[in-house]
Design a protein around this motif. Structure first.
Motif, mmCIF file in Angstrom:
data_model
loop_
_atom_site.group_PDB
_atom_site.id
_atom_site.type_symbol
_atom_site.label_atom_id
_atom_site.label_comp_id
_atom_site.label_asym_id
_atom_site.label_seq_id
_atom_site.Cartn_x
_atom_site.Cartn_y
_atom_site.Cartn_z
ATOM 1 N N GLY A 46 0.231 -1.047 0.174
ATOM 2 C CA GLY A 46 0.151 0.169 -0.115
ATOM 3 C C GLY A 46 0.896 1.262 0.234
ATOM 4 N N ALA A 47 1.671 0.963 0.461
ATOM 5 C CA ALA A 47 2.935 2.104 0.555
ATOM 6 C C ALA A 47 3.559 2.783 -0.838
ATOM 7 C CB ALA A 47 4.225 2.230 1.409
ATOM 8 N N GLU A 48 3.952 1.660 -1.428
ATOM 9 C CA GLU A 48 3.925 1.720 -3.212
ATOM 10 C C GLU A 48 2.855 2.312 -3.370
ATOM 11 O OE1 GLU A 48 7.306 1.561 -4.006
ATOM 12 O OE2 GLU A 48 7.590 1.094 -2.281
ATOM 13 N N MET A 49 1.762 1.808 -3.476
ATOM 14 C CA MET A 49 0.495 2.253 -4.019
ATOM 15 C C MET A 49 0.033 3.367 -4.427
ATOM 16 S SD MET A 49 -1.444 -1.130 -4.284
ATOM 17 C CE MET A 49 -3.147 -0.302 -4.558
ATOM 18 N N ILE A 50 -0.244 3.566 -2.903
ATOM 19 C CA ILE A 50 -0.594 5.192 -2.814
ATOM 20 C C ILE A 50 -0.320 6.321 -2.962
ATOM 21 C CG2 ILE A 50 -0.793 7.060 -1.111
ATOM 22 C CD1 ILE A 50 -1.361 4.598 1.020
ATOM 23 N N PRO A 51 0.372 6.308 -3.201
ATOM 24 C CA PRO A 51 0.894 7.874 -4.368
ATOM 25 C C PRO A 51 0.760 7.979 -5.878
ATOM 26 C CG PRO A 51 3.143 7.334 -3.095
ATOM 27 C CD PRO A 51 2.160 6.441 -3.003
ATOM 28 N N HIS A 52 0.688 6.433 -5.964
ATOM 29 C CA HIS A 52 0.549 6.008 -7.853
ATOM 30 C C HIS A 52 -0.889 6.493 -7.765
ATOM 31 C CE1 HIS A 52 4.544 5.005 -9.237
ATOM 32 N NE2 HIS A 52 4.301 3.989 -7.720
ATOM 33 N N LEU A 53 -1.470 6.298 -7.115
ATOM 34 C CA LEU A 53 -3.438 6.346 -6.819
ATOM 35 C C LEU A 53 -3.140 7.739 -7.298
ATOM 36 C CD1 LEU A 53 -5.097 3.692 -4.964
ATOM 37 C CD2 LEU A 53 -4.345 3.573 -7.751
ATOM 38 N N VAL A 54 -2.988 8.954 -6.148
ATOM 39 C CA VAL A 54 -3.127 9.955 -5.659
ATOM 40 C C VAL A 54 -2.856 10.943 -7.700
ATOM 41 C CG1 VAL A 54 -2.431 12.100 -4.715
ATOM 42 C CG2 VAL A 54 -3.001 9.660 -3.543
ATOM 43 N N GLU A 55 -1.768 10.199 -7.051
ATOM 44 C CA GLU A 55 -1.171 10.906 -9.294
ATOM 45 C C GLU A 55 -2.813 10.884 -10.657
ATOM 46 O OE1 GLU A 55 2.122 9.080 -10.266
ATOM 47 O OE2 GLU A 55 3.702 10.290 -8.901
ATOM 48 N N THR A 56 -3.231 9.246 -10.162
ATOM 49 C CA THR A 56 -4.351 9.350 -11.331
ATOM 50 C C THR A 56 -5.150 9.801 -10.212
ATOM 51 O OG1 THR A 56 -4.782 7.211 -10.186
ATOM 52 C CG2 THR A 56 -3.452 7.710 -12.026
ATOM 53 N N ASP A 57 -5.992 10.848 -9.410
ATOM 54 C CA ASP A 57 -6.999 11.849 -8.936
ATOM 55 C C ASP A 57 -7.511 10.492 -8.236
ATOM 56 O OD1 ASP A 57 -6.083 14.479 -10.240
ATOM 57 O OD2 ASP A 57 -6.811 13.646 -12.024
ATOM 58 N N PHE A 58 -7.036 9.562 -7.197
ATOM 59 C CA PHE A 58 -7.798 9.019 -6.868
ATOM 60 C C PHE A 58 -7.761 9.458 -5.297
ATOM 61 C CE2 PHE A 58 -7.485 5.494 -10.085
ATOM 62 C CZ PHE A 58 -8.627 4.402 -9.496
ATOM 63 N N GLU A 59 -8.943 9.528 -4.089
ATOM 64 C CA GLU A 59 -8.597 10.378 -2.877
ATOM 65 C C GLU A 59 -8.297 9.381 -2.206
ATOM 66 O OE1 GLU A 59 -11.406 12.160 0.341
ATOM 67 O OE2 GLU A 59 -12.152 12.486 -1.840
ATOM 68 N N ILE A 60 -7.447 9.021 -1.470
ATOM 69 C CA ILE A 60 -7.030 8.165 -0.899
ATOM 70 C C ILE A 60 -7.728 8.206 0.559
ATOM 71 C CG2 ILE A 60 -5.628 5.586 -0.485
ATOM 72 C CD1 ILE A 60 -5.866 5.929 -3.105
ATOM 73 N N VAL A 61 -8.587 7.760 1.817
ATOM 74 C CA VAL A 61 -8.586 7.149 2.701
ATOM 75 C C VAL A 61 -7.476 6.047 3.182
ATOM 76 C CG1 VAL A 61 -10.011 7.642 5.131
ATOM 77 C CG2 VAL A 61 -10.530 8.069 3.034
ATOM 78 N N ALA A 62 -6.506 6.493 4.123
ATOM 79 C CA ALA A 62 -5.700 5.569 4.598
ATOM 80 C C ALA A 62 -5.611 5.141 6.163
ATOM 81 C CB ALA A 62 -4.372 5.432 4.153
ATOM 82 N N TYR A 63 -5.816 3.833 6.610
ATOM 83 C CA TYR A 63 -5.971 3.652 7.970
ATOM 84 C C TYR A 63 -4.343 2.425 8.493
ATOM 85 C CZ TYR A 63 -6.127 1.782 13.231
ATOM 86 O OH TYR A 63 -5.354 1.197 13.914
ATOM 87 N N ASP A 64 -3.474 2.969 8.967
ATOM 88 C CA ASP A 64 -2.768 1.861 9.611
ATOM 89 C C ASP A 64 -2.025 1.733 11.183
ATOM 90 O OD1 ASP A 64 -0.350 0.218 9.985
ATOM 91 O OD2 ASP A 64 -0.223 0.038 8.062
ATOM 92 N N LYS A 65 -1.987 0.694 11.848
ATOM 93 C CA LYS A 65 -1.526 1.192 13.406
ATOM 94 C C LYS A 65 -0.720 1.813 13.505
ATOM 95 C CE LYS A 65 -0.374 -4.033 13.690
ATOM 96 N NZ LYS A 65 -0.728 -5.088 15.041
#
Length: 51
Positions: free
Chosen positions: A12-31
């Motif tokens: 997920g740490a690798e995917m999040i920046p790529h998804l944001v670049e393609t205009d996805f809004e990300i809500v993330a949680y990790d302990k």
């Protein structure tokens, strides 16, 4: 489009920046707060990125 990532992990740490670049809004949680650093530099604050 909104995407939730529960338990960011290594993949997920690798995917999040790529998804944001393609205009996805990300809500993330990790302990482990340092895992949310994947979104640093992306628009947004805390566990919300993009949008």
């Amino acid at each position: 489009m909104r995407v939730a990532v529960i338990g960011v992990g290594d993949m997920g740490a690798e995917m999040i920046p790529h998804l944001v670049e393609t205009d996805f809004e990300i809500v993330a949680y990790d302990k482990l707060p340092e895992r949310l650093q994947a979104g640093e530099g992306c628009r947004g604050q805390g566990g919300r990125f993009g949008g």
